[in-house]
Design a protein around this motif. Sequence first.
Motif, PDB file in Angstrom:
ATOM      1  N   SER A  10       0.829  -1.198   0.000  1.00  0.00           N
ATOM      2  CA  SER A  10       0.000   0.000   0.000  1.00  0.00           C
ATOM      3  C   SER A  10       0.862   1.245   0.000  1.00  0.00           C
ATOM      4  CB  SER A  10      -0.920  -0.018   1.215  1.00  0.00           C
ATOM      5  OG  SER A  10      -1.677   1.171   1.279  1.00  0.00           O
ATOM      6  N   ARG A  11       1.968   1.187   0.804  1.00  0.00           N
ATOM      7  CA  ARG A  11       2.869   2.337   0.856  1.00  0.00           C
ATOM      8  C   ARG A  11       3.555   2.572  -0.486  1.00  0.00           C
ATOM      9  NH1 ARG A  11       3.646   7.032   3.424  1.00  0.00           N
ATOM     10  NH2 ARG A  11       5.874   7.572   3.526  1.00  0.00           N
ATOM     11  N   ALA A  12       3.939   1.470  -1.157  1.00  0.00           N
ATOM     12  CA  ALA A  12       4.612   1.608  -2.453  1.00  0.00           C
ATOM     13  C   ALA A  12       3.663   2.224  -3.476  1.00  0.00           C
ATOM     14  CB  ALA A  12       5.103   0.242  -2.930  1.00  0.00           C
ATOM     15  N   ALA A  13       2.403   1.769  -3.462  1.00  0.00           N
ATOM     16  CA  ALA A  13       1.433   2.341  -4.389  1.00  0.00           C
ATOM     17  C   ALA A  13       1.168   3.791  -4.063  1.00  0.00           C
ATOM     18  CB  ALA A  13       0.138   1.538  -4.353  1.00  0.00           C
ATOM     19  N   HIS A  14       1.136   4.108  -2.774  1.00  0.00           N
ATOM     20  CA  HIS A  14       0.912   5.490  -2.371  1.00  0.00           C
ATOM     21  C   HIS A  14       2.053   6.386  -2.835  1.00  0.00           C
ATOM     22  CE1 HIS A  14      -0.532   8.832   0.039  1.00  0.00           C
ATOM     23  NE2 HIS A  14       0.725   8.976   0.505  1.00  0.00           N
ATOM     24  N   ASN A  51      -6.997   4.089 -22.348  1.00  0.00           N
ATOM     25  CA  ASN A  51      -7.075   2.787 -21.703  1.00  0.00           C
ATOM     26  C   ASN A  51      -5.894   2.557 -20.764  1.00  0.00           C
ATOM     27  OD1 ASN A  51      -8.794   0.510 -21.541  1.00  0.00           O
ATOM     28  ND2 ASN A  51      -7.303  -0.716 -22.646  1.00  0.00           N
ATOM     29  N   ILE A  52      -4.693   2.981 -21.194  1.00  0.00           N
ATOM     30  CA  ILE A  52      -3.501   2.849 -20.342  1.00  0.00           C
ATOM     31  C   ILE A  52      -3.681   3.640 -19.046  1.00  0.00           C
ATOM     32  CG2 ILE A  52      -1.055   3.439 -20.157  1.00  0.00           C
ATOM     33  CD1 ILE A  52      -0.847   2.882 -23.174  1.00  0.00           C
ATOM     34  N   ALA A  53      -4.109   4.884 -19.185  1.00  0.00           N
ATOM     35  CA  ALA A  53      -4.259   5.743 -18.011  1.00  0.00           C
ATOM     36  C   ALA A  53      -5.259   5.171 -17.020  1.00  0.00           C
ATOM     37  CB  ALA A  53      -4.696   7.140 -18.458  1.00  0.00           C
ATOM     38  N   GLU A  54      -6.388   4.670 -17.513  1.00  0.00           N
ATOM     39  CA  GLU A  54      -7.405   4.154 -16.605  1.00  0.00           C
ATOM     40  C   GLU A  54      -6.948   2.877 -15.914  1.00  0.00           C
ATOM     41  OE1 GLU A  54     -11.151   3.808 -18.515  1.00  0.00           O
ATOM     42  OE2 GLU A  54     -11.255   5.923 -19.091  1.00  0.00           O
ATOM     43  N   HIS A  55      -6.206   2.022 -16.629  1.00  0.00           N
ATOM     44  CA  HIS A  55      -5.707   0.799 -16.007  1.00  0.00           C
ATOM     45  C   HIS A  55      -4.649   1.111 -14.946  1.00  0.00           C
ATOM     46  CE1 HIS A  55      -7.604  -2.647 -17.918  1.00  0.00           C
ATOM     47  NE2 HIS A  55      -7.588  -1.980 -19.071  1.00  0.00           N
ATOM     48  N   VAL A  56      -3.740   2.016 -15.228  1.00  0.00           N
ATOM     49  CA  VAL A  56      -2.706   2.379 -14.249  1.00  0.00           C
ATOM     50  C   VAL A  56      -3.348   2.945 -12.987  1.00  0.00           C
ATOM     51  CG1 VAL A  56      -0.804   3.959 -13.784  1.00  0.00           C
ATOM     52  CG2 VAL A  56      -0.888   2.695 -15.949  1.00  0.00           C
ATOM     53  N   VAL A  57      -4.303   3.851 -13.166  1.00  0.00           N
ATOM     54  CA  VAL A  57      -4.972   4.456 -12.012  1.00  0.00           C
ATOM     55  C   VAL A  57      -5.731   3.394 -11.221  1.00  0.00           C
ATOM     56  CG1 VAL A  57      -6.778   6.072 -11.316  1.00  0.00           C
ATOM     57  CG2 VAL A  57      -5.098   6.727 -13.061  1.00  0.00           C
ATOM     58  N   ILE A  59      -5.132   0.127 -10.976  1.00  0.00           N
ATOM     59  CA  ILE A  59      -4.220  -0.777 -10.260  1.00  0.00           C
ATOM     60  C   ILE A  59      -3.632  -0.081  -9.034  1.00  0.00           C
ATOM     61  CG2 ILE A  59      -2.023  -1.975 -10.453  1.00  0.00           C
ATOM     62  CD1 ILE A  59      -2.748  -2.559 -13.372  1.00  0.00           C
ATOM     63  N   LEU A  60      -3.130   1.140  -9.203  1.00  0.00           N
ATOM     64  CA  LEU A  60      -2.527   1.857  -8.076  1.00  0.00           C
ATOM     65  C   LEU A  60      -3.557   2.116  -6.985  1.00  0.00           C
ATOM     66  CD1 LEU A  60      -0.203   4.411  -9.909  1.00  0.00           C
ATOM     67  CD2 LEU A  60       0.414   2.241  -8.841  1.00  0.00           C
ATOM     68  N   PHE A  61      -4.779   2.473  -7.388  1.00  0.00           N
ATOM     69  CA  PHE A  61      -5.817   2.734  -6.393  1.00  0.00           C
ATOM     70  C   PHE A  61      -6.158   1.462  -5.615  1.00  0.00           C
ATOM     71  CE2 PHE A  61     -10.221   2.966  -5.014  1.00  0.00           C
ATOM     72  CZ  PHE A  61     -10.253   4.187  -4.363  1.00  0.00           C
ATOM     73  N   GLY A  62      -6.284   0.351  -6.279  1.00  0.00           N
ATOM     74  CA  GLY A  62      -6.622  -0.899  -5.599  1.00  0.00           C
ATOM     75  C   GLY A  62      -5.546  -1.349  -4.639  1.00  0.00           C
ATOM     76  N   ILE A  63      -4.269  -1.222  -5.034  1.00  0.00           N
ATOM     77  CA  ILE A  63      -3.178  -1.638  -4.151  1.00  0.00           C
ATOM     78  C   ILE A  63      -3.047  -0.674  -2.975  1.00  0.00           C
ATOM     79  CG2 ILE A  63      -0.694  -2.019  -4.023  1.00  0.00           C
ATOM     80  CD1 ILE A  63      -0.773  -2.898  -6.943  1.00  0.00           C
TER      81      ILE A  63
END
Length: 728
Positions: A10-14, A51-57, A59-63
């Motif tokens: 979570s910290r890494a994603a943050h 599509n790239i932007a939405e997938h990156v956001v 994944i980071l939000f979920g982690i």
Amino acid sequence: MDLTADSLLSRAAHELSPRADELIHDVEQRLRLEVPELWDEPDVSQTTRENIAEHVVAILFGIEHDIEPRRIDPPPADAERARWLAQRGKPVTAMLRAFRLAQVRILDRLLEELPRLTSDAELINAEARKLIALMTGYLDRTSETGVLAFQAERDRQVQWRLSVVNEASVRVGTTLDIARTAQELADLATEYFADAVTVDLLDTSSGDAPPAEGTLVVRRVAQRSVMDGCPETTSLEAIYGESPVPSQQLQTYPDGSPPARALITGRPSRHHLGPSASMLLVPLCARGNTLGVAQFFRHHKPDAYGDEDLLLAQEVAARAAVAIDNARHYTHARATALTLQRSLLPRSTPALSAVEVACRYLPAAAQLGVGGDWYDVIPLSGARVALVVGDVVGHGIHAAATMGRLRTAVRTLADIDLPPDELLTHLDDVVIRLTAEISCEVSAQAVIESAGDIGATCLYAVYDPVAGRCTLARAGHGLPVVMTPDGTADILELPAGPPLGLGGLPFEAAEIDLPEGSLIALYTDGLIEALDHDVEAGLTRLCRALEQSSASLEATCDTVLAALLPADRPHDDVALLLARTNTFGDRQVATWDVGADPAEVARARASVSEQLISWGLEELDFTAELIVSELVTNAIRYGRPPIQLRLIHDRTLMCEVADAGSTTPHLRRARVFDEGGRGLFLVAQFAEHWGTRHARRGKTVWAECALGTPKVFSDAAALDLEGISGVE
């Protein structure tokens, strides 16, 4: 700092979230190198970037928020974008490869963040394993969702393309008309996948030779647009240096232009004409020949043409090309048959005093082809005239050729003055021989298939203006209609006769008296037969049409055709022959009975001389006296009484000598020391025509002289009788 595995991820994603744009850019650059097909079109590249932007956001939000891996949902528009890629013709492998490369790049960046947050190697390893499992699960769910959406769209497109191709099979090529077939292609394409369509065909007689560069003259046979007047083709064609071309107009493609290359190479191509316009060029090829090119424009629809659209256009164009080629071959064969038939029909009817004639021939509708209907007007001896109408079974060039052979046979038989029933008997033999000839030329199987194809019907009538009598016989043909001078039209009942080609059955003639001014109508079955009424109704309509007063026979023909035939082409060939009768009175005919005494020859010459003076034909006195002297002498010497001499003053002077004998005189070459045999030779020299006709009892020898000063022996050179073999 004491971190658990969950808190470390979570910290890494943050830590990475503020730099999400950098990560998005990094993934985008990687995909541009590895999956270039997703970046070759502006709208596709924009969709890929989103599509790239939405997938990156996601994944980071979920982690970062420690959401369970299976609960991290892909972007809501992910499935729709997969369907959209399928619509644009992009391969599913490109989408899956993009997912995998993006996962690898995101995973690498997250793994790079872990050592910065802790030095515990064991924790980092555990966290890395958990992250890999999380990313793999997300990738599997994303790929599965995308593949299902992609495949569903591809299946739908395949079904749609098959339905369009099937629709093309039904709607394109419904007739054997080239222009209509091309227009059906344009109409179908604008309805399903084009905003505008043009169809250009090579302007060649056969189209069998491949087109050569520099000779690409085409005709615009069809065009269609979603806008009135097809205005877009004006601007779109201008890109390639072409001028706007109206329908059915000739044009020449510039060398090197895309349409010219498509015609020469036979290969289709796809072109982008601007930000919102694209074009497909598809050659129309059938049986190894290039017939033309179809151009499909798209500018109103949001998507430019793709490879799948090109394949669809090729499928539809291929079916249209086969239909156009069939129509081209049929048109050529029909034109050949029609030209042959019209060349075999009378170019004009002869000027006759016995009858006034008017005639019409109409070919059948294009689907049936040219038939074998014909008519003829044949001058006979004694100022008589033969009226003929016939119909050969079948359609096409073979029927037209058979018609020509039968018409020639009828003319040949008419020249020997056969009665109508005997003429039809001989004509029946001709048809039987034609059938036998064809049977010998084809295989046994073809004979079975074509049995009964050779056959014909015919009606032969001979009108005598001196007697005011008409003799008719028919071979399976329709009954004629006669309208008397009082304006009443009735069907003329004649003895039935079998169609030509059956053999072994007799024909019977009938004689009727026709008052002067009577109208007789001969026709083929195409005039009175139709789908909406029977033959009897057609005959009734024909009688009513004839009874309508018209200024001339030509106008009567038009009235009859308009009353009995549909507005467009008839369902069968139609031949119509109208004849209005005239009679010869005492002012034109002179008759004498001649006794069987040689002394009667001098009295016959004197009578003829007096008659010619009364008719004002003194210049024919010498010629007529010579001919009458020879014919009467032959009748007294070789014939049998009673003997009759007749003169007929018409467009020519006709001399006839009839007797009860059956011996036919023959022209022969007399030897130097022969005492006879020169009479008919002199008759042949002085007369325009001469001959013999036989009746039930006896014969008539006739000679016909042109009015005016005789040209034979008119100068000294012609009087050199020593140059004529057998004349002293």
